[in-house]
Design a protein around this motif. Structure first.
Motif, PDB file in Angstrom:
ATOM      1  N   LEU A 100      38.663   0.602  52.121  1.00 52.89           N
ATOM      2  CA  LEU A 100      39.881  -0.133  52.712  1.00 52.89           C
ATOM      3  C   LEU A 100      41.042   1.033  52.926  1.00 52.89           C
ATOM      4  O   LEU A 100      41.786   1.101  53.971  1.00 52.89           O
ATOM      5  CB  LEU A 100      40.341  -1.010  51.665  1.00 52.89           C
ATOM      6  CG  LEU A 100      42.034  -1.639  51.791  1.00 52.89           C
ATOM      7  CD1 LEU A 100      41.813  -2.645  53.133  1.00 52.89           C
ATOM      8  CD2 LEU A 100      42.408  -2.370  50.685  1.00 52.89           C
ATOM      9  N   LEU A 101      40.924   1.981  52.020  1.00 52.57           N
ATOM     10  CA  LEU A 101      42.046   3.247  51.932  1.00 52.57           C
ATOM     11  C   LEU A 101      41.785   4.063  53.508  1.00 52.57           C
ATOM     12  O   LEU A 101      42.576   4.627  53.937  1.00 52.57           O
ATOM     13  CB  LEU A 101      42.056   3.846  50.759  1.00 52.57           C
ATOM     14  CG  LEU A 101      42.595   2.916  49.645  1.00 52.57           C
ATOM     15  CD1 LEU A 101      42.514   4.136  48.317  1.00 52.57           C
ATOM     16  CD2 LEU A 101      43.953   2.738  49.861  1.00 52.57           C
ATOM     17  N   CYS A 102      40.234   4.276  53.435  1.00 53.37           N
ATOM     18  CA  CYS A 102      40.033   4.880  54.820  1.00 53.37           C
ATOM     19  C   CYS A 102      40.382   4.125  55.953  1.00 53.37           C
ATOM     20  O   CYS A 102      40.991   5.000  56.995  1.00 53.37           O
ATOM     21  CB  CYS A 102      38.311   5.006  54.742  1.00 53.37           C
ATOM     22  SG  CYS A 102      37.924   6.412  53.422  1.00 53.37           S
ATOM     23  N   ALA A 105      44.238   4.444  56.311  1.00 58.42           N
ATOM     24  CA  ALA A 105      44.702   6.058  56.609  1.00 58.42           C
ATOM     25  C   ALA A 105      44.239   6.100  58.221  1.00 58.42           C
ATOM     26  O   ALA A 105      45.051   6.877  58.944  1.00 58.42           O
ATOM     27  CB  ALA A 105      43.810   6.864  55.801  1.00 58.42           C
ATOM     28  N   PHE A 106      43.075   5.679  58.728  1.00 57.63           N
ATOM     29  CA  PHE A 106      42.672   5.805  59.976  1.00 57.63           C
ATOM     30  C   PHE A 106      43.547   5.021  60.873  1.00 57.63           C
ATOM     31  O   PHE A 106      43.963   5.728  62.079  1.00 57.63           O
ATOM     32  CB  PHE A 106      41.222   5.280  60.206  1.00 57.63           C
ATOM     33  CG  PHE A 106      40.709   5.303  61.707  1.00 57.63           C
ATOM     34  CD1 PHE A 106      40.287   6.494  62.069  1.00 57.63           C
ATOM     35  CD2 PHE A 106      40.864   4.132  62.589  1.00 57.63           C
ATOM     36  CE1 PHE A 106      40.099   6.584  63.571  1.00 57.63           C
ATOM     37  CE2 PHE A 106      40.578   4.273  63.937  1.00 57.63           C
ATOM     38  CZ  PHE A 106      39.861   5.456  64.474  1.00 57.63           C
ATOM     39  N   ARG A 120      40.586  12.237  63.475  1.00 56.68           N
ATOM     40  CA  ARG A 120      40.997  11.131  62.670  1.00 56.68           C
ATOM     41  C   ARG A 120      40.130  10.529  61.743  1.00 56.68           C
ATOM     42  O   ARG A 120      40.291  10.082  60.681  1.00 56.68           O
ATOM     43  CB  ARG A 120      41.628   9.995  63.729  1.00 56.68           C
ATOM     44  CG  ARG A 120      42.826  10.305  64.351  1.00 56.68           C
ATOM     45  CD  ARG A 120      43.426   9.327  65.267  1.00 56.68           C
ATOM     46  NE  ARG A 120      42.725   9.247  66.558  1.00 56.68           N
ATOM     47  CZ  ARG A 120      42.371   8.377  67.405  1.00 56.68           C
ATOM     48  NH1 ARG A 120      42.647   7.049  66.947  1.00 56.68           N
ATOM     49  NH2 ARG A 120      41.607   8.343  68.467  1.00 56.68           N
ATOM     50  N   ILE A 121      38.732  10.500  62.032  1.00 50.93           N
ATOM     51  CA  ILE A 121      37.676   9.984  61.105  1.00 50.93           C
ATOM     52  C   ILE A 121      37.627  10.867  60.049  1.00 50.93           C
ATOM     53  O   ILE A 121      37.455  10.383  58.897  1.00 50.93           O
ATOM     54  CB  ILE A 121      36.394   9.736  62.014  1.00 50.93           C
ATOM     55  CG1 ILE A 121      36.624   8.441  63.145  1.00 50.93           C
ATOM     56  CG2 ILE A 121      35.239   9.261  60.977  1.00 50.93           C
ATOM     57  CD1 ILE A 121      35.323   8.326  63.923  1.00 50.93           C
ATOM     58  N   MET A 127      41.206  11.377  53.193  1.00 48.05           N
ATOM     59  CA  MET A 127      42.441  10.740  52.502  1.00 48.05           C
ATOM     60  C   MET A 127      41.982   9.648  51.660  1.00 48.05           C
ATOM     61  O   MET A 127      42.645   9.368  50.497  1.00 48.05           O
ATOM     62  CB  MET A 127      43.571  10.392  53.409  1.00 48.05           C
ATOM     63  CG  MET A 127      44.211  11.610  54.254  1.00 48.05           C
ATOM     64  SD  MET A 127      45.433  10.739  55.342  1.00 48.05           S
ATOM     65  CE  MET A 127      46.327  12.588  56.099  1.00 48.05           C
ATOM     66  N   GLY A 128      41.056   8.667  52.257  1.00 45.70           N
ATOM     67  CA  GLY A 128      40.621   7.303  51.268  1.00 45.70           C
ATOM     68  C   GLY A 128      39.926   7.850  50.137  1.00 45.70           C
ATOM     69  O   GLY A 128      40.314   7.516  48.985  1.00 45.70           O
TER      70      GLY A 128
END
Length: 322
Positions: A100-102, A105-106, A120-121, A127-128
């Protein structure tokens, strides 16, 4: 002079990821899951009407669930820290939160930046996963630090209980009632396990291994020796409490002595990254003349490796174990 907001956007998205995972954690388990409550979580669950065996089952599941699942991709990196932090999320739920966080962040990178899709990926995954690891690491460090500070008081409370004639099991229950989290709930688990027939020494050893605290191992050994050989357990625990406090004072003294070298190491490690960030904000086109040359990527990798080696070397030089 052209200013670039991209590095700032990256930083804000990462902070948003950390706030989101903390918000989800508090929303699911309530404020009692935090370590700032004066009443430990076990007592709060009992006050809400939960049965003792249900509370014990849930707390034991949360305490042991992370080390039993290391085959999940990416989760093996978090298992040990999640165990120390006693994260109440199940391993599957934690992996779902990473996903979910990935995604969040995307979406943030897609809206706020003009980076290419592969970038971005990669940044979203970093980040996630990195945000969850950073969050769990902070929780683990805070929990272990609080447990180390609480342990001398807990041992002294057991000493007072033993001296007025209470058995050791009652002394453990006193700690479970009077001490806040994390040790309050952990000793509550030990008290409940003892009530259902488990050996207190085995429970103490299990706790010491889960938290990897040397002082708890000393406590388990002292109780084990007293059970097999006899003796005045109150005097033994009183001496152990003094040793723990002396070690804690020594640790703080060493921490104060090494504070300046540690900050110097952090400054030397972070200064190149700070300069790079400033360059990207103030002059985004600074590397335009060289970034397309064949040597740019190899040299950038060499610089990154040297910076990583510098961080590791500084950490080794300024870390003193007591």
């Amino acid at each position: 002079m052209v200013l670039s907001a991209t590095p700032i956007i990256y930083g804000l998205i990462f902070v948003a990821v950390l706030l989101l995972v903390e918000g989800i954690y508090l929303l699911v388990f309530g404020k009692s899951i935090s370590l700032n409550s004066r009443v430990n979580r076990r007592l709060e669950m009992l006050d809400k009407g939960a049965r003792r065996e249900e509370v014990l089952e849930q707390l034991r599941k949360e305490a042991h669930q992370h080390m039993g699942v290391k085959s999940i991709p990416l989760y093996s990196l978090l298992a040990k820290k999640a165990q120390k932090a006693n994260i109440a999320f199940s391993p599957e739920a934690l992996v779902g939160i990473m996903a979910l966080l990935c995604l969040v962040a995307f979406l943030g990178l897609s809206i706020g930046t003009q980076a290419s899709l592969p970038v971005r990926i990669v940044m979203a995954v970093a980040m996630g996963v990195g945000g969850v690891y950073f969050w769990i690491n902070g929780k683990a460090n805070k929990r272990i630090k609080l447990a180390e500070e609480q342990l001398p008081d807990a041992v002294e409370l057991m000493v007072r209980s033993l001296r007025v004639g209470h058995p050791f099991a009652s002394a453990v229950q006193a700690v479970a009632r009077e001490i806040a989290d994390p040790l309050g709930t952990e000793f509550g688990i030990i008290a409940d396990e003892a009530a259902y027939g488990r050996n207190v020494v085995d429970s103490l050893r299990d706790l010491a291994e889960r938290l990897e605290m040397q002082d708890l191992r000393f406590l388990a050994v002292a109780v084990s020796i007293q059970q097999t050989s006899g003796g005045n357990l109150a005097e033994v625990l009183e001496g152990l409490s003094k040793v723990i406090r002396s070690r804690f004072r020594l640790f703080r003294r060493v921490k104060a002595i090494t504070a300046e070298p540690k900050w110097s190491g952090m400054f030397l490690s972070g200064f190149p990254l700070a300069v790079l960030l400033v360059i990207q904000v103030v002059a985004p086109d600074y590397y335009d003349n060289v970034k397309d040359t064949p040597a740019f990527i190899p040299m950038a990798l060499v610089v990154a490796a040297l910076l990583g080696a510098n961080v590791i070397f500084m950490k080794i030089m300024t870390t003193i174990r007591v």
